[in-house]
Write a protein that holds these residues in place. Structure first.
Motif, PDB file in Angstrom:
ATOM      1  N   GLU A   1      30.101  85.436  51.280  1.00  0.00           N
ATOM      2  CA  GLU A   1      29.958  86.396  50.182  1.00  0.00           C
ATOM      3  C   GLU A   1      31.088  86.253  49.175  1.00  0.00           C
TER       4      GLU A   1
ATOM      5  N   ARG B   1      30.480  85.516  45.281  1.00  0.00           N
ATOM      6  CA  ARG B   1      30.982  86.431  44.251  1.00  0.00           C
ATOM      7  C   ARG B   1      31.847  85.693  43.227  1.00  0.00           C
TER       8      ARG B   1
ATOM      9  N   ARG C   1      22.026  88.161  56.237  1.00  0.00           N
ATOM     10  CA  ARG C   1      22.377  89.570  56.220  1.00  0.00           C
ATOM     11  C   ARG C   1      21.246  90.415  56.809  1.00  0.00           C
TER      12      ARG C   1
ATOM     13  N   TYR D   1      22.336  83.662  52.461  1.00  0.00           N
ATOM     14  CA  TYR D   1      23.061  84.925  52.562  1.00  0.00           C
ATOM     15  C   TYR D   1      22.098  86.085  52.785  1.00  0.00           C
TER      16      TYR D   1
END
Length: 297
Positions: A216, A220, A272, A268
């Motif tokens: 993450e 980002r 998740r 991702y």
């Protein structure tokens, strides 16, 4: 417990991870716990040997020392192999052994670091405890040796003892991962020109919340403004992560350079969702070594 230093570890996935190096105090506490366990086992077997008249008073000390040795060696090596770098003492103290190069621990490295513990501490320590006027010089030399090897971790950044230096390992505190707020809601939907990446359940079994946090952070950073050099390094990092993730999960389909960001974002989201579903059923996968996690019992 003393304040432990942060250390950077680069695993095969290519994303740097940061851990607190295991402090000397917490490692001594773990060692003391393991000595109590192995000592109790040796005493139990020794009492059985005495009850069966298998040892005489003149050989009792030698038999007890041999029993302690033959229980101690398999205990340390086998427990760290089975529990991915942890003994009972380390599990209680929330620390573990890791490979200094970021790779998986090997049988050879764990056996070497524990055999070196015998040469570093236990054998010289035994000679010190049997100090006598007849063997005064060897005992004093052994005492100097023990003090010297115990001081080695004070003079290196990763607090490695000699066995760790030779085996290429060191001890860290276990991280405490948790799922951050879902960033997938802020991701742009894939364009029609991008392929749709799908992941099967067995492909999502390899990673936990700690690796998800790391991924993450990389995703980002993709939205931040970068200069030419930083942008190039970021693209190289993405490419390296894609290669490692594909290899780890056995993802056969090729990923084009222009689709690497989309691949990682899709992974991702899938990872998740998989972890959140696991948590609903009480299965908290902390990291890729979740099978050896002390909290999962």
């Amino acid at each position: 417990m003393s304040q432990a230093a942060l250390d950077r570890l680069l695993p095969p996935e290519g994303v740097p991870l940061y851990f607190r190096v295991g402090g000397i105090g917490v490692r001594l506490a773990a060692q003391f716990t393991d000595l109590l366990i192995t000592g109790a086992g040796a005493i139990a077997i020794f009492l059985l040997v005495l009850a069966l008249n298998l040892a005489t008073p003149t050989t009792a000390i030698a038999v007890a020392s041999m029993l302690f040795f033959f229980i101690r060696i398999p205990y340390y090596a086998a427990s760290e192999l089975l529990w991915n770098g942890q003994t009972v003492g380390k599990r209680l103290m929330k620390i573990k052994v890791v490979s200094a190069d970021g790779q998986a621990l090997t049988t050879q490295s764990l056996v070497v670091r524990n055999l070196m513990k015998e040469a570093e501490i236990f054998l010289p320590g035994t000679l010190v405890l049997t100090l006598s006027t007849e063997a005064l010089v060897p005992s004093i030399l052994s005492l100097i040796w023990v003090i010297g090897v115990l001081a080695v971790p004070l003079f290196n950044r990763r607090r490695q003892r000699l066995g760790d230096i030779i085996a290429g390992t060191y001890v860290i505190h276990l991280p405490k991962p948790f799922l951050l707020p879902d960033m997938s809601k802020t991701m742009r939907p894939p364009s029609a020109a991008q392929p749709s990446f799908q992941f099967l359940t067995h492909q999502l079994e390899h990673y936990g919340a700690f690796e998800l946090q790391t991924l993450e952070g990389v995703l980002r950073s993709s939205n931040r403004a970068k200069g030419p050099d930083a942008y190039k390094r970021h693209k190289e990092t993405l490419a390296a992560i894609v290669v490692q993730v594909r290899r780890k999960i056995d993802y056969a389909e090729p990923v084009r350079p222009e689709d690497q960001q989309a691949f990682l974002e899709a992974f991702y989201k899938a990872q998740r969702a998989f972890l959140e579903q696991r948590q609903l059923f009480g299965d908290k996968r902390q990291d890729k070594h979740h099978a050896a996690s002390p909290d999962q019992e």
